[in-house]
Design a protein around this motif. Structure first.
Motif, PDB file in Angstrom:
ATOM      1  N   ARG A 169       0.851  -1.194   0.000  1.00 52.39           N
ATOM      2  CA  ARG A 169       0.000   0.000   0.000  1.00 52.39           C
ATOM      3  C   ARG A 169       0.885   1.242   0.000  1.00 52.39           C
ATOM      4  O   ARG A 169       1.947   1.255   0.617  1.00 52.39           O
ATOM      5  CB  ARG A 169      -0.925   0.001   1.227  1.00 52.39           C
ATOM      6  N   LEU A 170       0.441   2.262  -0.685  1.00 51.20           N
ATOM      7  CA  LEU A 170       1.281   3.455  -0.856  1.00 51.20           C
ATOM      8  C   LEU A 170       1.654   4.079   0.480  1.00 51.20           C
ATOM      9  O   LEU A 170       2.804   4.493   0.680  1.00 51.20           O
ATOM     10  CB  LEU A 170       0.569   4.471  -1.751  1.00 51.20           C
ATOM     11  N   ARG A 171       0.694   4.178   1.401  1.00 48.51           N
ATOM     12  CA  ARG A 171       0.987   4.776   2.704  1.00 48.51           C
ATOM     13  C   ARG A 171       2.027   3.950   3.455  1.00 48.51           C
ATOM     14  O   ARG A 171       2.979   4.497   4.032  1.00 48.51           O
ATOM     15  CB  ARG A 171      -0.302   4.878   3.526  1.00 48.51           C
ATOM     16  N   LYS A 192       9.364  10.171  -5.935  1.00 52.93           N
ATOM     17  CA  LYS A 192       8.700   9.176  -6.787  1.00 52.93           C
ATOM     18  C   LYS A 192       7.356   8.766  -6.181  1.00 52.93           C
ATOM     19  O   LYS A 192       6.359   8.633  -6.892  1.00 52.93           O
ATOM     20  CB  LYS A 192       9.590   7.943  -6.946  1.00 52.93           C
ATOM     21  N   LEU A 193       7.337   8.577  -4.876  1.00 56.10           N
ATOM     22  CA  LEU A 193       6.097   8.165  -4.219  1.00 56.10           C
ATOM     23  C   LEU A 193       5.073   9.300  -4.225  1.00 56.10           C
ATOM     24  O   LEU A 193       3.869   9.041  -4.345  1.00 56.10           O
ATOM     25  CB  LEU A 193       6.398   7.713  -2.783  1.00 56.10           C
ATOM     26  N   THR A 194       5.537  10.523  -4.117  1.00 54.02           N
ATOM     27  CA  THR A 194       4.622  11.668  -4.219  1.00 54.02           C
ATOM     28  C   THR A 194       3.991  11.722  -5.605  1.00 54.02           C
ATOM     29  O   THR A 194       2.783  11.973  -5.750  1.00 54.02           O
ATOM     30  CB  THR A 194       5.369  12.979  -3.936  1.00 54.02           C
ATOM     31  N   LEU A 198      -0.037  11.451  -6.512  1.00 52.82           N
ATOM     32  CA  LEU A 198      -0.770  12.400  -7.354  1.00 52.82           C
ATOM     33  C   LEU A 198      -1.475  11.681  -8.493  1.00 52.82           C
ATOM     34  O   LEU A 198      -2.626  11.999  -8.827  1.00 52.82           O
ATOM     35  CB  LEU A 198       0.190  13.457  -7.903  1.00 52.82           C
ATOM     36  N   GLN A 199      -0.810  10.694  -9.089  1.00 58.24           N
ATOM     37  CA  GLN A 199      -1.422   9.919 -10.162  1.00 58.24           C
ATOM     38  C   GLN A 199      -2.645   9.168  -9.651  1.00 58.24           C
ATOM     39  O   GLN A 199      -3.677   9.109 -10.322  1.00 58.24           O
ATOM     40  CB  GLN A 199      -0.405   8.950 -10.751  1.00 58.24           C
ATOM     41  N   HIS A 204      -8.499   8.529  -9.250  1.00 53.73           N
ATOM     42  CA  HIS A 204      -9.657   8.428  -8.367  1.00 53.73           C
ATOM     43  C   HIS A 204     -10.694   9.498  -8.711  1.00 53.73           C
ATOM     44  O   HIS A 204     -11.903   9.207  -8.774  1.00 53.73           O
ATOM     45  CB  HIS A 204      -9.205   8.589  -6.913  1.00 53.73           C
ATOM     46  N   GLN A 205     -10.244  10.716  -8.961  1.00 52.67           N
ATOM     47  CA  GLN A 205     -11.164  11.794  -9.314  1.00 52.67           C
ATOM     48  C   GLN A 205     -11.847  11.513 -10.649  1.00 52.67           C
ATOM     49  O   GLN A 205     -13.046  11.747 -10.819  1.00 52.67           O
ATOM     50  CB  GLN A 205     -10.411  13.127  -9.385  1.00 52.67           C
ATOM     51  N   ASP A 206     -11.083  10.987 -11.612  1.00 53.64           N
ATOM     52  CA  ASP A 206     -11.666  10.645 -12.916  1.00 53.64           C
ATOM     53  C   ASP A 206     -12.741   9.572 -12.761  1.00 53.64           C
ATOM     54  O   ASP A 206     -13.796   9.626 -13.401  1.00 53.64           O
ATOM     55  CB  ASP A 206     -10.581  10.148 -13.878  1.00 53.64           C
ATOM     56  N   ALA A 207     -12.481   8.595 -11.887  1.00 50.51           N
ATOM     57  CA  ALA A 207     -13.447   7.525 -11.669  1.00 50.51           C
ATOM     58  C   ALA A 207     -14.723   8.064 -11.030  1.00 50.51           C
ATOM     59  O   ALA A 207     -15.837   7.677 -11.398  1.00 50.51           O
ATOM     60  CB  ALA A 207     -12.823   6.433 -10.798  1.00 50.51           C
TER      61      ALA A 207
END
Length: 219
Positions: A169-171, A192-194, A198-199, A204-207
């Motif tokens: 998981r990213l976090r 890189k993780l930042t 953002l991606q 998520h917003q597009d979905a």
């Protein structure tokens, strides 16, 4: 029916999921069968039957065949090699093998198909897959973030994060990198993780926007 196998071996050969040079088939025979479509290249001198689902276990077994016998139990596949084994990167040109810094394996220097990295590993950083020691998905992601250039690291990290069964998981990955001892590439890894975060936010917003549209508009 012509199977593509030498006649004397068609009936006596048990079904296999991985082929490499052996008393059963020579390197030249395997190459010929691959050219005929009877086998599919996997890695180096390893092949699989066409249409077979390639698993981490199969990739690890293929990688293990490249590692010299004398050191196979002393090294750990890591970084982009481990990412490939998990199905999250392209096959490496040379295997990235890790060895704990307290051990010395000078004999590995002569293994042309391998690159040695001396590191510090914890007991929970390593698993065994297909007879080869491999860094866990989380440790693999940490190392890729820290030590691999962004244009190769980010796509691999995205795929590691997207495979839920790997449990990365990213976090958690961000916390693991932040907790890593001071290394020169730590700030670059966090960048890189930042970028990945953002991606993920954009996707998520597009979905959400797609779900909010009326059916005709969404189509």
């Amino acid at each position: 029916m012509d199977t593509g196998f030498p006649p004397s071996q068609q009936l006596d050969s048990p079904a296999q999921d991985l082929y490499s040079p052996s008393p059963l088939f020579t390197w030249a025979e395997l190459q010929s069968m691959a050219a005929d479509g009877v086998l599919t290249p996997l890695y180096e001198k390893s092949f699989t039957p066409p249409g077979l689902a390639v698993t981490p276990r199969l990739r690890a077994r293929a990688a293990a065949l490249v590692v010299p016998d004398r050191i196979r139990r002393k090294v750990i596949a890591g970084r982009m090699t481990a990412a490939w084994i998990y199905g999250c990167a392209d096959a490496p040109e040379r295997l990235s093998l890790l060895v704990d810094a307290k051990h010395r394996i000078s004999s590995l220097r002569s293994a042309r198909a391998c690159i040695l990295h001396e590191v510090r590993l914890g007991q929970l950083d390593v698993v065994s897959i297909g007879g080869l020691l491999v860094t866990t998905p989380l440790r693999t992601a940490v190392d890729v973030a820290l030590y691999v250039e962004a244009d190769r690291a980010v796509p691999a990290l995205r795929r590691l994060l997207s495979q839920e069964q790997l449990g990365v998981r990213l976090r958690l990955l961000t916390l693991a990198v932040e907790a890593f001892p001071r290394v020169p590439y730590k700030k670059a890894a966090l960048r890189k993780l930042t970028a990945l975060a953002l991606q993920q936010d954009v996707l998520h917003q597009d979905a959400l926007q797609t779900e909010a549209l009326p059916p005709k508009a969404a189509a």
